[in-house]
Design an enzyme around this catalytic site. Structure first.
Site, PDB file in Angstrom:
ATOM      1  N   LYS A   1      -3.897  -3.284   5.556  1.00  0.00           N
ATOM      2  CA  LYS A   1      -3.293  -2.022   5.086  1.00  0.00           C
ATOM      3  C   LYS A   1      -4.225  -1.417   4.052  1.00  0.00           C
ATOM      4  O   LYS A   1      -4.592  -2.078   3.079  1.00  0.00           O
ATOM      5  CB  LYS A   1      -1.923  -2.317   4.495  1.00  0.00           C
ATOM      6  CG  LYS A   1      -1.330  -1.203   3.647  1.00  0.00           C
ATOM      7  CD  LYS A   1       0.156  -1.454   3.428  1.00  0.00           C
ATOM      8  CE  LYS A   1       0.583  -1.140   2.014  1.00  0.00           C
ATOM      9  NZ  LYS A   1       2.006  -1.482   1.783  1.00  0.00           N
TER      10      LYS A   1
ATOM     11  N   ASP B   1      -1.410   3.430   3.816  1.00  0.00           N
ATOM     12  CA  ASP B   1      -0.253   3.667   2.934  1.00  0.00           C
ATOM     13  C   ASP B   1      -0.634   4.744   1.929  1.00  0.00           C
ATOM     14  O   ASP B   1      -1.574   4.568   1.147  1.00  0.00           O
ATOM     15  CB  ASP B   1       0.140   2.367   2.211  1.00  0.00           C
ATOM     16  CG  ASP B   1       1.404   2.515   1.354  1.00  0.00           C
ATOM     17  OD1 ASP B   1       1.996   3.613   1.341  1.00  0.00           O
ATOM     18  OD2 ASP B   1       1.795   1.521   0.704  1.00  0.00           O
TER      19      ASP B   1
ATOM     20  N   ASP C   1       8.804   3.614   2.983  1.00  0.00           N
ATOM     21  CA  ASP C   1       8.871   2.634   1.901  1.00  0.00           C
ATOM     22  C   ASP C   1       9.735   3.255   0.796  1.00  0.00           C
ATOM     23  O   ASP C   1      10.966   3.088   0.785  1.00  0.00           O
ATOM     24  CB  ASP C   1       7.429   2.313   1.430  1.00  0.00           C
ATOM     25  CG  ASP C   1       7.347   1.431   0.198  1.00  0.00           C
ATOM     26  OD1 ASP C   1       8.379   1.129  -0.413  1.00  0.00           O
ATOM     27  OD2 ASP C   1       6.229   1.035  -0.192  1.00  0.00           O
TER      28      ASP C   1
ATOM     29  N   LYS D   1      11.743  -3.713   0.938  1.00  0.00           N
ATOM     30  CA  LYS D   1      11.429  -4.399  -0.317  1.00  0.00           C
ATOM     31  C   LYS D   1      12.759  -4.757  -0.965  1.00  0.00           C
ATOM     32  O   LYS D   1      13.602  -3.877  -1.162  1.00  0.00           O
ATOM     33  CB  LYS D   1      10.618  -3.498  -1.254  1.00  0.00           C
ATOM     34  CG  LYS D   1       9.182  -3.260  -0.807  1.00  0.00           C
ATOM     35  CD  LYS D   1       8.425  -2.379  -1.788  1.00  0.00           C
ATOM     36  CE  LYS D   1       6.992  -2.169  -1.310  1.00  0.00           C
ATOM     37  NZ  LYS D   1       6.306  -1.104  -2.082  1.00  0.00           N
TER      38      LYS D   1
ATOM     39  N   LYS E   1      -4.912   1.592   1.351  1.00  0.00           N
ATOM     40  CA  LYS E   1      -4.285   2.646   0.546  1.00  0.00           C
ATOM     41  C   LYS E   1      -5.106   3.920   0.684  1.00  0.00           C
ATOM     42  O   LYS E   1      -6.346   3.884   0.625  1.00  0.00           O
ATOM     43  CB  LYS E   1      -4.244   2.223  -0.926  1.00  0.00           C
ATOM     44  CG  LYS E   1      -3.323   1.051  -1.194  1.00  0.00           C
ATOM     45  CD  LYS E   1      -1.869   1.483  -1.127  1.00  0.00           C
ATOM     46  CE  LYS E   1      -0.951   0.412  -1.692  1.00  0.00           C
ATOM     47  NZ  LYS E   1       0.456   0.787  -1.611  1.00  0.00           N
TER      48      LYS E   1
ATOM     49  N   GLU F   1       2.306   4.692   6.204  1.00  0.00           N
ATOM     50  CA  GLU F   1       3.425   4.387   5.314  1.00  0.00           C
ATOM     51  C   GLU F   1       3.584   5.495   4.282  1.00  0.00           C
ATOM     52  O   GLU F   1       2.618   5.894   3.635  1.00  0.00           O
ATOM     53  CB  GLU F   1       3.134   3.031   4.642  1.00  0.00           C
ATOM     54  CG  GLU F   1       4.271   2.476   3.819  1.00  0.00           C
ATOM     55  CD  GLU F   1       3.916   1.122   3.195  1.00  0.00           C
ATOM     56  OE1 GLU F   1       2.926   0.482   3.618  1.00  0.00           O
ATOM     57  OE2 GLU F   1       4.627   0.708   2.270  1.00  0.00           O
TER      58      GLU F   1
ATOM     59  N   SER G   1      -2.622  -5.864   1.676  1.00  0.00           N
ATOM     60  CA  SER G   1      -2.699  -4.465   1.255  1.00  0.00           C
ATOM     61  C   SER G   1      -3.914  -4.305   0.350  1.00  0.00           C
ATOM     62  O   SER G   1      -4.065  -5.039  -0.624  1.00  0.00           O
ATOM     63  CB  SER G   1      -1.415  -4.104   0.505  1.00  0.00           C
ATOM     64  OG  SER G   1      -1.524  -2.823  -0.065  1.00  0.00           O
TER      65      SER G   1
ATOM     66  N   GLY H   1       5.465  -5.544  -0.437  1.00  0.00           N
ATOM     67  CA  GLY H   1       5.124  -6.330  -1.628  1.00  0.00           C
ATOM     68  C   GLY H   1       5.038  -5.436  -2.848  1.00  0.00           C
ATOM     69  O   GLY H   1       4.833  -4.225  -2.726  1.00  0.00           O
TER      70      GLY H   1
END
Ligand SMILES: O=C(O)CCC(=O)c1ccccc1C(=O)O
Ligand SMILES: [Mg+2]
Length: 368
Positions: free
Chosen positions: A162, A189, A239, A263, A164, A214, A136, A291
């Site tokens: 991934k 995400d 998430d 998670k 952000k 996400e 990520s 994570g």
């Protein structure tokens, strides 16, 4: 089994480089470690994934300390527990506070597996010897910085990138990434940075053949996500919105997502994580393990969980060295060609390094 003594430690570790999401930047990582001891001298370990500030969810390391000290530890200390699955039942009268509950539940799972002499992965019913992992990547100052990092992680072998995103760092960024890396498994995400009114912007992401987006919408939403999923081709992965088996059941029924990021801390522990995993398997919803910038103990729990069969997409459990100069476990978590070899030793399978742990402990207290 019985926990006869608990040690709570407040930790502070410096991150190798800051990590920025749509809700804030992490420079240092402050968190709790919990050690649950039995009468034979065995220790199980758990890591709280609550952050210093309540920006991912409402919990913080101090609310976790409070819940653990005043409610959770007194409930479990010296109590005869048949199986770690019973911990969530004992704690079920406490509303929410999932990360606090998960901290001790994880330690009890580790202790249980150590008492049985089996790896935690096996105790959970997992069978993989190796797991695939992605990485990520936080919000960067420039697109060039981001492209350079992706190049580096692709070369290291990570199986999925991934990125952000947030308003102002989204469509153009993903376009550039796709242009430079036409074939990598790629996702975004948003950490809840958008609302339904942004639907036309979110639709533009369909162009980039993303594995998923996400948590684009509010952190407590499953209704608007269902509306959005009907309007976009990119699969939505939830998430923040999924705290329990019940949340997952409702989101699947509504069509709020096609993938779920599990998670352990967010859902209140390994037992609930497993239940969500099984539900998703039944409904053909692939899952992967998220994570929370964990140190070694938390990372080890994520690895064990990921050995379950429906973890079919690479998770966010990158190598220790991506975050820390020095991790709290021996050996550190290593990634080779995007794969982590699941340890075969009993429990979490990585040895907590008491010296390193001491070095990064700000405060500790023993309950017996
Ligand atoms: O590398 C990791 O541990 C995952 C990083 C990450 O994406 C993340 C980090 C902090 C808070 C939330 C998230 C998230 O998955 O949304
Ligand atoms: Mg996320």
């Amino acid at each position: 089994m019985k926990v006869t003594e608990v040690v709570l430690r407040q930790m502070k570790m410096k991150m190798k480089s800051p990590f920025t999401t749509s809700f804030g930047t992490f420079q240092d990582k402050e968190f709790l470690l919990l050690e649950a001891r039995d009468e034979t001298g065995l220790s199980g370990w758990g890591e709280s994934v609550a952050f210093h500030s309540p920006w991912y969810n409402e919990e913080t390391l101090k609310t976790n300390w409070h819940m653990l000290e005043d409610f959770i530890i007194p409930n479990l200390l010296k109590k005869e527990i048949e199986h770690p699955d019973d911990v969530s039942e004992v704690l079920s009268y406490i509303r929410k506070n999932n990360m606090a509950k998960s901290t001790i539940e994880g330690a009890i799972w580790d202790l249980y597996a150590k008492q049985k002499g089996i790896p935690l992965a096996k105790a959970l019913g997992g069978s993989a010897n190796q797991i695939e992992v992605g990485i990520s990547i936080g919000i960067q100052n420039t697109i060039e910085d981001l492209l350079r990092l992706i190049e580096e992680y692709v070369n290291e072998g990570y199986k999925r990138m991934k990125v952000k995103i947030k308003p102002g760092w989204d469509v153009e960024v993903m376009r550039e990434v796709r242009k430079h890396f036409p074939n990598i498994p790629l996702m975004a995400d948003a950490n809840s940075a958008y609302r339904l009114k942004d639907i036309s912007l979110l639709k533009q992401l369909d162009e980039f053949n993303l594995m998923m987006i996400e948590q684009p919408l509010a952190s407590d939403d499953i209704i608007d996500h269902a509306i959005l999923q009907k309007e976009i081709n990119t699969p939505i992965c939830l998430d923040e919105s999924i705290h329990s088996y019940e949340d997952a059941r409702k989101a699947i029924e509504l069509g709020s997502c096609k993938i779920i990021n599990i998670k352990i801390g967010r859902v209140g522990g390994l037992t609930e994580a497993k239940r969500i995993h099984d539900l998703c398997l039944e409904h053909h919803i692939p899952v992967w393990c998220g994570g929370m910038l964990e140190a070694g103990i938390g990372r080890a729990h994520n690895i064990a969980l990921t050995t379950l069969s429906n973890f079919v997409m690479p998770g966010d459990t990158a190598a220790s060295s991506r975050y820390w100069e020095e991790d709290l476990i021996d050996p550190a978590v290593e990634v080779e060609n995007g794969m982590i070899t699941v340890p075969e030793k009993p429990g979490i399978g990585y040895a907590p390094n008491l010296e390193t742990i001491k070095k990064f402990t700000v405060y500790e207290k023993t309950y017996s």
